[in-house]
Design a protein around this motif. Structure first.
Motif, PDB file in Angstrom:
ATOM      1  N   GLU A   1       0.805  -1.217   0.000  1.00 42.16           N
ATOM      2  CA  GLU A   1       0.000   0.000   0.000  1.00 42.16           C
ATOM      3  C   GLU A   1       0.839   1.269   0.000  1.00 42.16           C
ATOM      4  OE1 GLU A   1      -4.026   1.692   2.227  1.00 42.16           O
ATOM      5  OE2 GLU A   1      -3.222  -0.305   2.677  1.00 42.16           O
TER       6      GLU A   1
ATOM      7  N   LEU B   1      -6.829   4.847  -1.686  1.00 43.09           N
ATOM      8  CA  LEU B   1      -6.696   3.635  -2.494  1.00 43.09           C
ATOM      9  C   LEU B   1      -7.021   3.880  -3.958  1.00 43.09           C
ATOM     10  CD1 LEU B   1      -8.124   0.685  -0.336  1.00 43.09           C
ATOM     11  CD2 LEU B   1      -5.743   1.178  -0.915  1.00 43.09           C
ATOM     12  N   ASN B   2      -8.035   4.663  -4.227  1.00 45.48           N
ATOM     13  CA  ASN B   2      -8.407   4.900  -5.628  1.00 45.48           C
ATOM     14  C   ASN B   2      -7.289   5.587  -6.400  1.00 45.48           C
ATOM     15  OD1 ASN B   2     -11.004   3.720  -5.984  1.00 45.48           O
ATOM     16  ND2 ASN B   2     -11.880   5.351  -4.719  1.00 45.48           N
TER      17      ASN B   2
ATOM     18  N   LYS C   1      -4.093   5.486  -5.654  1.00 38.90           N
ATOM     19  CA  LYS C   1      -2.999   4.520  -5.754  1.00 38.90           C
ATOM     20  C   LYS C   1      -3.283   3.490  -6.858  1.00 38.90           C
ATOM     21  CE  LYS C   1      -1.727   4.899  -0.855  1.00 38.90           C
ATOM     22  NZ  LYS C   1      -0.308   5.266  -0.966  1.00 38.90           N
ATOM     23  N   PHE C   2      -4.519   3.013  -6.904  1.00 43.83           N
ATOM     24  CA  PHE C   2      -4.877   2.018  -7.910  1.00 43.83           C
ATOM     25  C   PHE C   2      -4.867   2.619  -9.321  1.00 43.83           C
ATOM     26  CE2 PHE C   2      -7.436  -0.660  -4.635  1.00 43.83           C
ATOM     27  CZ  PHE C   2      -6.240  -1.153  -4.123  1.00 43.83           C
TER      28      PHE C   2
ATOM     29  N   GLU D   1      -2.646   0.966 -12.256  1.00 40.47           N
ATOM     30  CA  GLU D   1      -3.200   0.530 -13.534  1.00 40.47           C
ATOM     31  C   GLU D   1      -2.461   1.145 -14.710  1.00 40.47           C
ATOM     32  OE1 GLU D   1      -7.732  -0.949 -13.098  1.00 40.47           O
ATOM     33  OE2 GLU D   1      -7.491   1.234 -13.235  1.00 40.47           O
TER      34      GLU D   1
ATOM     35  N   PHE E   1      -2.028  -6.207  -5.420  1.00 38.11           N
ATOM     36  CA  PHE E   1      -2.043  -5.294  -4.276  1.00 38.11           C
ATOM     37  C   PHE E   1      -1.824  -6.105  -3.007  1.00 38.11           C
ATOM     38  CE2 PHE E   1      -4.868  -3.211  -0.981  1.00 38.11           C
ATOM     39  CZ  PHE E   1      -3.967  -2.212  -0.654  1.00 38.11           C
TER      40      PHE E   1
ATOM     41  N   LEU F   1     -11.325  -1.999  -5.626  1.00 32.97           N
ATOM     42  CA  LEU F   1     -10.852  -2.889  -6.697  1.00 32.97           C
ATOM     43  C   LEU F   1     -11.926  -3.206  -7.727  1.00 32.97           C
ATOM     44  CD1 LEU F   1      -8.733  -5.492  -4.681  1.00 32.97           C
ATOM     45  CD2 LEU F   1      -7.880  -3.680  -6.179  1.00 32.97           C
TER      46      LEU F   1
ATOM     47  N   ARG G   1     -11.529  -3.115 -11.688  1.00 27.76           N
ATOM     48  CA  ARG G   1     -10.121  -2.895 -12.030  1.00 27.76           C
ATOM     49  C   ARG G   1      -9.425  -4.209 -12.363  1.00 27.76           C
ATOM     50  NH1 ARG G   1      -8.192   2.203 -10.565  1.00 27.76           N
ATOM     51  NH2 ARG G   1      -9.463   3.396  -9.085  1.00 27.76           N
TER      52      ARG G   1
ATOM     53  N   ILE H   1      -6.807  -5.393 -11.066  1.00 30.68           N
ATOM     54  CA  ILE H   1      -5.891  -5.557  -9.936  1.00 30.68           C
ATOM     55  C   ILE H   1      -6.555  -6.515  -8.952  1.00 30.68           C
ATOM     56  CG2 ILE H   1      -4.698  -4.437  -8.004  1.00 30.68           C
ATOM     57  CD1 ILE H   1      -4.817  -1.810  -9.586  1.00 30.68           C
TER      58      ILE H   1
END
Length: 309
Positions: free
Chosen positions: A53, A61-62, A64-65, A69, A76, A94, A97, A99
């Motif tokens: 993380e 989180l959004n 970071k994701f 991507e 993750f 998630l 996504r 991921i």
């Protein structure tokens, strides 16, 4: 003439690995490429990168994701502490996504080799809680260390302790398997743990327990200090390798931040030879002030080296 044991074993492993790979080249398909367990089964294995993380930039989180991507990072690795309260948050972030949750990084309390039964029970109970959450998230497993050097009083390094460890892990592995995941033994370097320092030792425990819920990992940082050959270490882990950690090899920073020392080709070759299809996850710090640029460069470095392996 004096022989350097480390260099001798490294050269031997490289020779064996090179011979196995070269046997699979040429116009005709070699005999070693015929079976399911062939030395060529890793030829087309994909490098599946994972971030903890704290690795990518982002305030949540959004964000970071989104960054992950863009880089094509597909795994993750969250921490285990408080994970049960975050299952819905992670699932929502998630959703839609490309991921998935890779392994869960520890987060338990107590330790399994404690002399005090109450401390061992605390480890078991908190691991159970994390394992249940890991199963809900579709995680590949929950990472656990039998004991750190600082955790005392601890059972001695004896056959009786190993037998106890196998029995303890068998029970935990069954619980994990019933929840659709695994427990993952992590070997550390001797500066952090007296017990379990080689991938081969962790794999031997997995083999002796013979439980699909018990697996192990290889961590390039710890392997730098303990293994004579990255390739040999991963081959020794074989089918029991469930996760891989990676960092720079001098300062445990981002791969590439330690320059030419950050060479993972030998280990990647070993992973390809065993057909490793799970995640290589960043577990590292950062020395640069530009996180986005440094992480991006690290990802490219690993992909370049994977293609050369």
């Amino acid at each position: 003439m004096a022989i350097d044991r480390r260099n001798f074993i490294r050269a031997a492993a490289a020779t064996v690995g090179g011979a196995a790979l070269s046997a699979c080249t040429g116009n005709k398909k070699a005999a070693c490429c015929e079976g399911e367990d062939s030395c060529c089964k890793g030829k087309d294995v994909e490098l599946k990168l994972s971030f903890q993380e704290g690795t990518p930039p982002g305030e949540n989180l959004n964000e970071k994701f989104d960054f992950m991507e863009k880089l094509g990072v597909v795994g993750f690795e969250p921490g285990g502490r408080g994970l049960s309260a975050r299952v819905e948050e992670i699932q929502n972030a998630l959703n839609g996504r490309n991921i998935k949750v890779s392994a869960i990084c520890a987060g338990f309390s107590g330790f399994m080799l404690a002399e005090d039964e109450a401390v061992r029970n605390e480890c078991r109970d908190t691991m159970h809680e994390i394992i249940v959450a890991a199963g809900k998230l579709g995680s590949t497993g929950v990472i656990i260390v039998p004991a750190f050097n600082s955790q005392k009083p601890c059972k001695p390094h004896t056959q009786e302790t190993r037998d106890f460890l196998c029995e303890w892990f068998n029970d935990l592995g069954t619980f994990a398997h019933n929840n659709g995941t695994t427990v993952i033994l992590e070997p550390l370097n001797r500066g952090e743990a007296f017990y379990l320092r080689l991938v081969a030792d962790a794999a031997a425990i997995c083999r002796d327990i013979n439980n699909p819920g018990v697996r192990c990992l290889g961590d390039f940082w710890h392997m730098t200090h303990e293994e004579t050959s990255d390739l040999g270490a991963f081959i020794s882990g074989g089918e029991y390798i469930q996760h891989v950690h990676i960092a720079s090899r001098k300062r445990r920073a981002m791969p590439g931040e330690d320059g030419d020392a950050d060479n993972y080709i030998d280990g990647f070759r070993g992973l390809k030879m065993i057909g490793y299809d799970k995640y290589v996850s960043f577990e590292c710090g950062l020395k640069s002030e530009d996180r986005a640029a440094t992480v991006t460069a690290a990802v490219q470095l690993l992909r370049d080296q994977w293609s050369k392996a």
